[in-house]
Enzyme design. Structure first.
Site, PDB file in Angstrom:
ATOM      1  N   ARG A 145       0.873  -1.181   0.000  1.00 59.39           N
ATOM      2  CA  ARG A 145       0.000   0.000   0.000  1.00 59.39           C
ATOM      3  C   ARG A 145       0.911   1.232   0.000  1.00 59.39           C
ATOM      4  O   ARG A 145       1.979   1.213   0.629  1.00 59.39           O
ATOM      5  CB  ARG A 145      -0.896   0.028   1.250  1.00 59.39           C
ATOM      6  CG  ARG A 145      -1.969  -1.046   1.285  1.00 59.39           C
ATOM      7  CD  ARG A 145      -3.086  -0.811   0.255  1.00 59.39           C
ATOM      8  NE  ARG A 145      -4.155  -1.800   0.349  1.00 59.39           N
ATOM      9  CZ  ARG A 145      -4.288  -2.859  -0.451  1.00 59.39           C
ATOM     10  NH1 ARG A 145      -3.402  -3.089  -1.416  1.00 59.39           N
ATOM     11  NH2 ARG A 145      -5.306  -3.697  -0.290  1.00 59.39           N
ATOM     12  N   HIS A 168      -1.863  -0.188  -9.709  1.00 65.02           N
ATOM     13  CA  HIS A 168      -2.392  -1.167  -8.739  1.00 65.02           C
ATOM     14  C   HIS A 168      -2.857  -2.454  -9.437  1.00 65.02           C
ATOM     15  O   HIS A 168      -4.010  -2.867  -9.297  1.00 65.02           O
ATOM     16  CB  HIS A 168      -3.549  -0.543  -7.935  1.00 65.02           C
ATOM     17  CG  HIS A 168      -3.775  -1.225  -6.614  1.00 65.02           C
ATOM     18  ND1 HIS A 168      -4.054  -0.547  -5.451  1.00 65.02           N
ATOM     19  CD2 HIS A 168      -3.769  -2.541  -6.267  1.00 65.02           C
ATOM     20  CE1 HIS A 168      -4.210  -1.407  -4.464  1.00 65.02           C
ATOM     21  NE2 HIS A 168      -4.034  -2.631  -4.930  1.00 65.02           N
TER      22      HIS A 168
END
Ligand code: NAP
Length: 313
Positions: free
Chosen positions: A228, A276
């Protein structure tokens, strides 16, 4: 049994509903909307749904995540504290993660960037031979995905170090752990030339890789962040890339997604940005895994992947 799908993306919602209905033929699987009156036994989403959802869904036995990371579900004040939250475990993501990380590292180490430049200049110019022994890998987070990444690097011939909260015994991987004290973290970093960040976002991992920690990596190291964005301090990474201490970074996750157009990461010559995608949820095997866990829960059996709320993953 009733199963409610509350994914924020309508297309994914449909696909999850259809896949879960196939895997749980005896269940009534439906998509949440604010006018819904049915109460479900199980729910699934990526981020926590609205207060209205939880006001209606009072008899949930478990809440499943459509991903491996659950920080968005846990961040919701509406999520009942005692409701079990269950995350995906691999379900087709491990292999994607391993190929992304090994691929990014090999592009640097096997001088892919330099040879691409040489080709553009039509330069036939062999560079010195690469010795993988000069490129120890450090995987921060040796969980379901981190272990597969560590094994994939080891299989190619890299020296691999891993760091986790608790020590792990994995053949061919040197394990460092939080339980070994701050010295273990420093030793892990200084033994690393390609750092792979693959631990969950928790209060303990937030901003974990700041200027001091990244500065402890061996000179000319690379960083891969597939966990993250919040684990890595953006300004620290940029400063160390600009000073030359770090040689490059492959970033798949960001503090703000989509990455804003004005962010320096987009244009930095030493940074590779992907949106992502290092390990995308594959709905069919994921629905199969969720269905298996539901069947176990219905039989009163324990399941894996239940998030420990206190530790945040
Ligand atoms: P996991 O099985 O829960 O493993 C987490 C690992 O991190 C464990 O080894 C754990 O240590 C370690 N860890 C947790 N807190 C730590 C800390 N404070 N210091 C050091 N190590 C710590 O999770 P996973 O399935 O491998 O997934 C990892 C993360 O990848 C997810 O949380 C998600 O954020 C991210 N992810 C990203 C993508 C993408 O497309 N970019 C896709 C999927 C997942 P212990 O072994 O001691 O418990």
């Amino acid at each position: 049994m009733r199963f409610v799908v509350a994914h924020h993306n309508p297309v994914s919602c449909e696909r999850w509903r259809n896949a879960l209905a196939r895997e749980l033929p005896d269940a009534e699987v439906f998509i949440w909307n604010d006018g819904e009156t049915r109460e479900a036994d199980y729910a699934i989403a990526w981020a926590a749904p609205s207060a209205a959802f939880f006001a209606r869904q009072k008899r949930l036995k478990a809440f499943f995540s459509t991903g491996a990371g659950v920080e968005k579900l846990l961040a919701s004040s509406f999520m009942p504290a005692e409701l079990p939250v269950v995350r995906l475990e691999d379900a087709g993501m491990g292999n994607q993660m391993a190929t992304y990380c090994v691929g990014a590292a090999l592009q640097w180490i096997r001088q892919g960037e330099e040879y691409a430049e040489h080709q553009r200049a039509k330069a036939w110019q062999p560079l010195p031979r690469v010795d993988l022994a000069d490129w120890p890998i450090g995987v921060f987070g040796l969980g379901v995905l981190g272990q597969q990444v560590a094994h994939a690097f080891a299989a190619v011939g890299f020296t691999v170090n891993g760091y986790s909260r608790s020590p792990h015994s994995m053949p061919g991987i040197r394990s460092f752990a939080e339980s070994g004290g701050e010295g273990d973290f420093d030793a892990f970093l200084s033994a690393t030339r390609v750092l792979v960040i693959l631990a969950p976002l928790t209060p303990q991992t937030l901003d974990r890789f700041d200027r001091d920690e990244l500065g402890n990596l061996a000179p000319r190291s690379y960083v891969i962040n597939v966990a993250r964005g919040e684990l890595l301090v953006d300004e620290a990474l940029l400063a160390l890339l600009d000073s030359g201490h770090l040689a490059g970074a492959a970033l798949d996750v960001f503090r703000q997604e989509p990455l804003p157009p004005e962010h320096r990461f987009w244009m930095h010559p030493k940074i590779r940005v992907t949106p992502h995608i290092s390990a995308i949820t594959v709905i069919e095997p994921s629905a199969r895994q969720v269905a298996q866990k539901v069947r176990s829960l219905e039989r009163g059996e324990a399941i894996s992947g239940v998030v420990e709320r206190k530790r945040g993953y």
